[in-house]
Design a protein around this motif. Structure first.
Motif, PDB file in Angstrom:
ATOM      1  N   ILE A  94       0.833  -1.209   0.000  1.00  0.00           N
ATOM      2  CA  ILE A  94       0.000   0.000   0.000  1.00  0.00           C
ATOM      3  C   ILE A  94       0.866   1.257   0.000  1.00  0.00           C
ATOM      4  N   ARG A  95       2.119   1.137   0.425  1.00  0.00           N
ATOM      5  CA  ARG A  95       3.011   2.301   0.401  1.00  0.00           C
ATOM      6  C   ARG A  95       3.353   2.723  -1.038  1.00  0.00           C
ATOM      7  N   LEU A  96       3.006   1.914  -2.007  1.00  0.00           N
ATOM      8  CA  LEU A  96       3.228   2.255  -3.410  1.00  0.00           C
ATOM      9  C   LEU A  96       2.090   3.117  -3.968  1.00  0.00           C
ATOM     10  N   ASN A  97       1.032   3.280  -3.196  1.00  0.00           N
ATOM     11  CA  ASN A  97      -0.124   4.057  -3.626  1.00  0.00           C
ATOM     12  C   ASN A  97       0.109   5.530  -3.263  1.00  0.00           C
ATOM     13  N   PRO A  98       0.144   6.432  -4.251  1.00  0.00           N
ATOM     14  CA  PRO A  98       0.415   7.853  -3.954  1.00  0.00           C
ATOM     15  C   PRO A  98      -0.556   8.479  -2.960  1.00  0.00           C
ATOM     16  N   ARG A  99      -1.827   8.081  -3.009  1.00  0.00           N
ATOM     17  CA  ARG A  99      -2.797   8.672  -2.068  1.00  0.00           C
ATOM     18  C   ARG A  99      -2.532   8.219  -0.643  1.00  0.00           C
ATOM     19  N   VAL A 100      -2.074   6.982  -0.439  1.00  0.00           N
ATOM     20  CA  VAL A 100      -1.708   6.507   0.902  1.00  0.00           C
ATOM     21  C   VAL A 100      -0.616   7.413   1.482  1.00  0.00           C
ATOM     22  N   LEU A 101       0.381   7.724   0.672  1.00  0.00           N
ATOM     23  CA  LEU A 101       1.479   8.572   1.142  1.00  0.00           C
ATOM     24  C   LEU A 101       0.992   9.992   1.412  1.00  0.00           C
ATOM     25  N   GLU A 102       0.113  10.484   0.558  1.00  0.00           N
ATOM     26  CA  GLU A 102      -0.448  11.826   0.734  1.00  0.00           C
ATOM     27  C   GLU A 102      -1.253  11.906   2.033  1.00  0.00           C
ATOM     28  N   ILE A 103      -2.092  10.904   2.284  1.00  0.00           N
ATOM     29  CA  ILE A 103      -2.881  10.849   3.524  1.00  0.00           C
ATOM     30  C   ILE A 103      -1.950  10.886   4.726  1.00  0.00           C
ATOM     31  N   THR A 104      -0.911  10.075   4.697  1.00  0.00           N
ATOM     32  CA  THR A 104       0.036  10.006   5.813  1.00  0.00           C
ATOM     33  C   THR A 104       0.694  11.360   6.042  1.00  0.00           C
ATOM     34  N   ARG A 105       1.137  11.994   4.983  1.00  0.00           N
ATOM     35  CA  ARG A 105       1.780  13.317   5.099  1.00  0.00           C
ATOM     36  C   ARG A 105       0.812  14.357   5.648  1.00  0.00           C
ATOM     37  N   GLY A 111      -0.194  17.616  12.533  1.00  0.00           N
ATOM     38  CA  GLY A 111       0.196  17.256  13.896  1.00  0.00           C
ATOM     39  C   GLY A 111      -0.779  16.325  14.588  1.00  0.00           C
ATOM     40  N   LYS A 112      -1.577  15.598  13.801  1.00  0.00           N
ATOM     41  CA  LYS A 112      -2.562  14.685  14.376  1.00  0.00           C
ATOM     42  C   LYS A 112      -1.899  13.380  14.808  1.00  0.00           C
ATOM     43  N   ALA A 125       7.972   5.507   6.366  1.00  0.00           N
ATOM     44  CA  ALA A 125       9.265   5.696   5.701  1.00  0.00           C
ATOM     45  C   ALA A 125       9.056   6.135   4.255  1.00  0.00           C
ATOM     46  N   ALA A 126       8.152   5.478   3.550  1.00  0.00           N
ATOM     47  CA  ALA A 126       7.896   5.821   2.150  1.00  0.00           C
ATOM     48  C   ALA A 126       7.303   7.219   2.008  1.00  0.00           C
ATOM     49  N   ALA A 127       6.543   7.652   3.022  1.00  0.00           N
ATOM     50  CA  ALA A 127       5.938   8.983   2.991  1.00  0.00           C
ATOM     51  C   ALA A 127       6.936  10.079   3.357  1.00  0.00           C
ATOM     52  N   GLY A 128       8.098   9.685   3.882  1.00  0.00           N
ATOM     53  CA  GLY A 128       9.123  10.661   4.234  1.00  0.00           C
ATOM     54  C   GLY A 128       8.803  11.477   5.469  1.00  0.00           C
ATOM     55  N   VAL A 129       8.100  10.879   6.443  1.00  0.00           N
ATOM     56  CA  VAL A 129       7.692  11.629   7.638  1.00  0.00           C
ATOM     57  C   VAL A 129       8.455  11.261   8.905  1.00  0.00           C
ATOM     58  N   LEU A 130       9.426  10.362   8.813  1.00  0.00           N
ATOM     59  CA  LEU A 130      10.121   9.881  10.011  1.00  0.00           C
ATOM     60  C   LEU A 130      11.347  10.704  10.410  1.00  0.00           C
ATOM     61  N   GLU A 131      11.739  11.657   9.609  1.00  0.00           N
ATOM     62  CA  GLU A 131      12.925  12.465   9.903  1.00  0.00           C
ATOM     63  C   GLU A 131      12.836  13.044  11.318  1.00  0.00           C
ATOM     64  N   GLY A 132      13.805  12.693  12.168  1.00  0.00           N
ATOM     65  CA  GLY A 132      13.872  13.229  13.518  1.00  0.00           C
ATOM     66  C   GLY A 132      12.979  12.549  14.537  1.00  0.00           C
ATOM     67  N   TYR A 133      12.223  11.545  14.146  1.00  0.00           N
ATOM     68  CA  TYR A 133      11.348  10.823  15.072  1.00  0.00           C
ATOM     69  C   TYR A 133      12.037   9.576  15.608  1.00  0.00           C
ATOM     70  N   LYS A 134      11.709   9.219  16.848  1.00  0.00           N
ATOM     71  CA  LYS A 134      12.062   7.913  17.399  1.00  0.00           C
ATOM     72  C   LYS A 134      10.880   6.998  17.120  1.00  0.00           C
ATOM     73  N   PRO A 143      15.777  -1.061   9.677  1.00  0.00           N
ATOM     74  CA  PRO A 143      16.583  -0.333   8.695  1.00  0.00           C
ATOM     75  C   PRO A 143      15.768   0.674   7.872  1.00  0.00           C
ATOM     76  N   ASP A 144      14.492   0.393   7.626  1.00  0.00           N
ATOM     77  CA  ASP A 144      13.639   1.344   6.911  1.00  0.00           C
ATOM     78  C   ASP A 144      13.475   2.629   7.726  1.00  0.00           C
ATOM     79  N   VAL A 145      13.260   2.470   9.038  1.00  0.00           N
ATOM     80  CA  VAL A 145      13.125   3.631   9.927  1.00  0.00           C
ATOM     81  C   VAL A 145      14.397   4.462   9.889  1.00  0.00           C
ATOM     82  N   THR A 146      15.539   3.806  10.036  1.00  0.00           N
ATOM     83  CA  THR A 146      16.834   4.494  10.043  1.00  0.00           C
ATOM     84  C   THR A 146      17.111   5.176   8.703  1.00  0.00           C
ATOM     85  N   ASN A 147      16.893   4.458   7.609  1.00  0.00           N
ATOM     86  CA  ASN A 147      17.148   5.021   6.280  1.00  0.00           C
ATOM     87  C   ASN A 147      16.233   6.190   5.951  1.00  0.00           C
ATOM     88  N   ALA A 148      15.096   6.290   6.626  1.00  0.00           N
ATOM     89  CA  ALA A 148      14.160   7.394   6.405  1.00  0.00           C
ATOM     90  C   ALA A 148      14.457   8.585   7.314  1.00  0.00           C
TER      91      ALA A 148
END
Length: 192
Positions: A94-105, A111-112, A125-134, A143-148
């Motif tokens: 489902i991470r390959l679906n652009p709308r899934v990533l848009e919803i996540t972003r 801030g919800k 990770a695919a949505a690019g929202v993990l930067e700076g998060y634990k 590794p996906d968490v770290t690479n993101a």
């Protein structure tokens, strides 16, 4: 009118990581709209039951048919208080679906509260929202968490990690922890 939660899943979502949060959050009074890309309310997704039987990784058995309660194409993130991303194999595709990533972003931009269990952080990770998060996840997703750009935190399989608006957990033994912490992020108070 009850608060609404969007539960994002797909075929071969992990059974306990879908059914338990759906039922627990419903029991607390939230309207849980379960959706899957390319499916409508009343359709189902196949679930998988994961267990450890002595091999190096989990075994997958066919689970239940889980009924979706809303149409994916009708999702408007402003209608929801929080997002719950289930685990299993579903996040992988489902991470390959652009709308899934848009919803996540959109949830992160607002801030919800967002919850992701097991392989669910693959969507984050695919949505690019993990930067700076634990965050935690099933160990193979670390590794996906770290690479993101996130910091992967190893915890017990029945524990959850909370960082600001995000709560994550490694697998279904943590259903209680992730549901409790997610509900707290949405303002629920627990007294016993």
């Amino acid at each position: 009118m009850s608060k609404k939660v969007l539960l994002l899943c797909g075929d071969f979502t992990e059974d306990y990581e879908t059914m338990v949060p759906f039922q627990a959050l419903s029991m607390l009074g939230y309207q849980v709209d379960a959706v899957c890309p390319d499916k409508k309310a009343g359709e189902t997704v196949a679930t998988a039951v994961h267990d450890f039987l002595g091999e190096q990784t989990y075994t997958e058995l066919r689970g239940h048919n889980f009924a979706l309660t809303a149409d994916f194409d009708a999702v408007k993130t402003e209608d929801y208080e929080g997002l719950f991303i289930t685990g299993g194999r579903a996040p992988e595709y489902i991470r390959l679906n652009p709308r899934v990533l848009e919803i996540t972003r959109e949830f992160f931009a607002a801030g919800k509260p967002v919850a992701a269990i097991c392989h669910g952080p693959q969507v984050l990770a695919a949505a690019g929202v993990l930067e700076g998060y634990k965050a935690t996840a099933y160990p193979a997703v670390g590794p996906d968490v770290t690479n993101a750009g996130g910091t992967y935190v190893e915890v017990g399989m029945d524990d959850a990690v909370v960082d600001r608006n995000l709560v994550t957990a490694p697998a279904w033994p943590a259903d209680t922890a992730i549901c409790r912490e997610f509900a707290k992020l949405m303002g629920a108070k627990f007294e016993i």
